[in-house]
Design an enzyme around this catalytic site. Structure first.
Site, mmCIF file in Angstrom:
data_model
loop_
_atom_site.group_PDB
_atom_site.id
_atom_site.type_symbol
_atom_site.label_atom_id
_atom_site.label_comp_id
_atom_site.label_asym_id
_atom_site.label_seq_id
_atom_site.Cartn_x
_atom_site.Cartn_y
_atom_site.Cartn_z
ATOM 1 N N ARG A 3 11.715 -4.606 5.637
ATOM 2 C CA ARG A 3 11.269 -3.228 5.333
ATOM 3 C C ARG A 3 12.080 -2.197 6.111
ATOM 4 N NH1 ARG A 3 5.020 -1.589 5.475
ATOM 5 N NH2 ARG A 3 5.052 -2.490 7.562
ATOM 6 N N ARG A 49 -10.076 0.145 8.427
ATOM 7 C CA ARG A 49 -9.578 -1.183 8.804
ATOM 8 C C ARG A 49 -10.655 -1.998 9.521
ATOM 9 N NH1 ARG A 49 -3.808 0.073 8.823
ATOM 10 N NH2 ARG A 49 -2.543 -1.751 9.257
ATOM 11 N N LYS A 69 0.840 -1.214 0.000
ATOM 12 C CA LYS A 69 0.000 0.000 0.000
ATOM 13 C C LYS A 69 0.871 1.258 0.000
ATOM 14 C CE LYS A 69 -1.943 -1.216 3.952
ATOM 15 N NZ LYS A 69 -1.231 -2.476 4.269
HETATM 16 P P1 ADP Z 1 0.925 -1.863 7.761
HETATM 17 O O1 ADP Z 1 2.033 -1.205 7.012
HETATM 18 O O2 ADP Z 1 1.376 -3.056 8.491
HETATM 19 O O3 ADP Z 1 -0.291 -2.116 6.950
HETATM 20 P P2 ADP Z 1 0.195 0.588 9.164
HETATM 21 O O4 ADP Z 1 1.393 1.428 9.099
HETATM 22 O O5 ADP Z 1 -0.945 0.919 8.273
HETATM 23 O O6 ADP Z 1 0.575 -0.941 9.007
HETATM 24 O O7 ADP Z 1 -0.368 0.557 10.660
HETATM 25 C C1 ADP Z 1 0.469 0.270 11.765
HETATM 26 C C2 ADP Z 1 -0.393 0.061 13.005
HETATM 27 O O8 ADP Z 1 -1.129 1.283 13.284
HETATM 28 C C3 ADP Z 1 -1.465 -0.998 12.873
HETATM 29 O O9 ADP Z 1 -0.956 -2.298 13.171
HETATM 30 C C4 ADP Z 1 -2.502 -0.517 13.915
HETATM 31 O O10 ADP Z 1 -2.067 -0.842 15.223
HETATM 32 C C5 ADP Z 1 -2.430 0.995 13.758
HETATM 33 N N1 ADP Z 1 -3.403 1.480 12.758
HETATM 34 C C6 ADP Z 1 -3.143 2.008 11.551
HETATM 35 N N2 ADP Z 1 -4.262 2.329 10.894
HETATM 36 C C7 ADP Z 1 -5.282 1.986 11.716
HETATM 37 C C8 ADP Z 1 -6.702 2.027 11.602
HETATM 38 N N3 ADP Z 1 -7.306 2.500 10.494
HETATM 39 N N4 ADP Z 1 -7.441 1.572 12.649
HETATM 40 C C9 ADP Z 1 -6.866 1.112 13.763
HETATM 41 N N5 ADP Z 1 -5.538 1.019 13.941
HETATM 42 C C10 ADP Z 1 -4.745 1.442 12.917
HETATM 43 P P1 ADP Z 2 2.220 -1.806 3.256
HETATM 44 O O1 ADP Z 2 2.183 -0.305 3.226
HETATM 45 O O2 ADP Z 2 1.077 -2.442 2.537
HETATM 46 O O3 ADP Z 2 2.382 -2.349 4.649
HETATM 47 P P2 ADP Z 2 4.794 -1.492 1.875
HETATM 48 O O4 ADP Z 2 4.445 -0.767 0.635
HETATM 49 O O5 ADP Z 2 5.477 -0.728 2.944
HETATM 50 O O6 ADP Z 2 3.516 -2.278 2.453
HETATM 51 O O7 ADP Z 2 5.695 -2.738 1.454
HETATM 52 C C1 ADP Z 2 6.240 -3.627 2.433
HETATM 53 C C2 ADP Z 2 7.675 -3.996 2.050
HETATM 54 O O8 ADP Z 2 7.674 -4.778 0.870
HETATM 55 C C3 ADP Z 2 8.552 -2.767 1.761
HETATM 56 O O9 ADP Z 2 9.849 -3.070 2.223
HETATM 57 C C4 ADP Z 2 8.528 -2.655 0.237
HETATM 58 O O10 ADP Z 2 9.737 -2.108 -0.268
HETATM 59 C C5 ADP Z 2 8.353 -4.108 -0.190
HETATM 60 N N1 ADP Z 2 7.476 -4.243 -1.366
HETATM 61 C C6 ADP Z 2 6.399 -3.490 -1.693
HETATM 62 N N2 ADP Z 2 5.825 -3.950 -2.835
HETATM 63 C C7 ADP Z 2 6.560 -5.030 -3.217
HETATM 64 C C8 ADP Z 2 6.474 -5.945 -4.316
HETATM 65 N N3 ADP Z 2 5.489 -5.836 -5.229
HETATM 66 N N4 ADP Z 2 7.386 -6.923 -4.381
HETATM 67 C C9 ADP Z 2 8.361 -7.042 -3.453
HETATM 68 N N5 ADP Z 2 8.517 -6.221 -2.393
HETATM 69 C C10 ADP Z 2 7.613 -5.222 -2.278
#
Ligand code: ADP
Ligand code: ADP
Length: 275
Positions: free
Chosen positions: A168, A129, A53
């Site tokens: 990451r 979420r 994302k």
């Molecule tokens: P990820 O990259 O793993 O998808 P985020 O950076 O979006 O994680 O979120 C990190 C943490 O922040 C989540 O595990 C949760 O604890 C909290 N968080 C983020 N967005 C929300 C939301 N919309 N509702 C509740 N908790 C959230």
């Molecule tokens: P999210 O925001 O959904 O938690 P991220 O965009 O931060 O996920 O991606 C998680 C990790 O995977 C990061 O280290 C990113 O560089 C890597 N990543 C993202 N997209 C891909 C892909 N299509 N293939 C391999 N690695 C990826």
């Protein structure tokens, strides 16, 4: 000659009124004075931790000049500032749970109302979420006479996420993410843009990931069902390499353009084929 001039004027008058009528119809069809081909986006990205994302959202932001609202980034900024909310949120985040709906809904509302970048539309990343968050978002948008255009689910098998999450690296100030193997920065542990250090998130370890994935399947998977019911849900294979994921997103946006132009043509063709 006089008769021809009169006839040309009469036909010109009819054409003018048809053009004005088409314009009015298009405006009412596309909601306001902007036809849909104008670049504006209102969408959400749904996907488990590590789905990509945060990697794709900045590219969408660049394409549409809209705001990118990531509730995780907003919460981490509160944690970094050690605000009371940040202290409370950190415990929950490190345990892989969810912060309360009211808090994140309040954050999104505040941004949509006051962030000037959101005038060009928005991408929500990591929100909603839960189903109550999705319902609140709908209510917020209804108040603004807006609707969501896309709820895009980044689909990927859990087994692929461990390597993504444990490798990451993030630039805390911007939310930019890298990967030690899949997308390394030019210089080790350094942000390409600012030259500032990269960090590993405290919740990016295998143990917390297990809990985050369980939370995702329990509380966020129903959000997918919510948007399937509204008809704006689309799925993308997020296990592809990042460039391919981007192409899949572009195909969704291209679909919009085609729909908009065929709808515009629809009014004209209805007029021209009437008699
Ligand atoms: P990820 O990259 O793993 O998808 P985020 O950076 O979006 O994680 O979120 C990190 C943490 O922040 C989540 O595990 C949760 O604890 C909290 N968080 C983020 N967005 C929300 C939301 N919309 N509702 C509740 N908790 C959230
Ligand atoms: P999210 O925001 O959904 O938690 P991220 O965009 O931060 O996920 O991606 C998680 C990790 O995977 C990061 O280290 C990113 O560089 C890597 N990543 C993202 N997209 C891909 C892909 N299509 N293939 C391999 N690695 C990826």
């Amino acid at each position: 000659m006089g008769y021809l001039d009169d006839e040309v004027k009469r036909l010109q008058g009819i054409l003018d009124s048809i053009e004005a009528r088409v314009k009015t119809l298009e405006e009412s069809q596309f909601g306001g004075s902007k036809p849909k081909t104008a670049k504006e986006i209102r969408m959400i990205l749904i996907g488990p931790p590590g789905a990509g994302k945060g990697t794709q959202a900045p590219k969408i932001k660049e394409k549409f000049s809209c705001c990118h609202l990531a509730t995780g980034d907003m919460l981490r900024s509160q944690v970094a500032k050690k605000t009371p909310l940040g202290r409370e949120a950190k415990k929950i985040m490190d345990q892989g749970g969810l912060v309360s709906d009211d808090i994140v809904i309040g954050m999104i509302k505040e941004e949509l109302e006051n962030n000037p970048e959101c005038k060009g539309g928005f991408i929500l990343d990591g929100f909603p979420r839960t189903v109550p968050q999705a319902a609140s978002l709908d209510a917020m948008l209804r108040e603004r006479n807006q609707t969501l255009q896309h709820a895009v689910e980044l689909q990927i098998d859990d087994s692929l996420l461990v390597a993504r999450i444990t490798g990451r690296l993030v630039h805390p100030a911007s939310g930019r993410s890298y990967h030690s193997l899949f997308n390394p920065p030019k210089k080790a542990m350094t942000d390409d843009v600012t030259g500032e250090p990269l960090v590993q998130r405290s919740d990016d370890n295998a143990e917390a990931l297990k809990k985050r994935l369980a939370t995702y399947h329990q509380q966020t998977a129903p959000v997918v069902g919510y948007y399937q019911n509204t008809g704006i849900w689309k799925a993308i294979d997020a296990s592809q390499e990042p460039g391919q994921v981007w192409k899949s997103l572009l195909a969704i946006f291209d679909g919009d353009q085609k729909k908009a132009s065929s709808a515009g043509g629809g009014i004209l063709s209805k007029l021209t084929h009437r008699s």
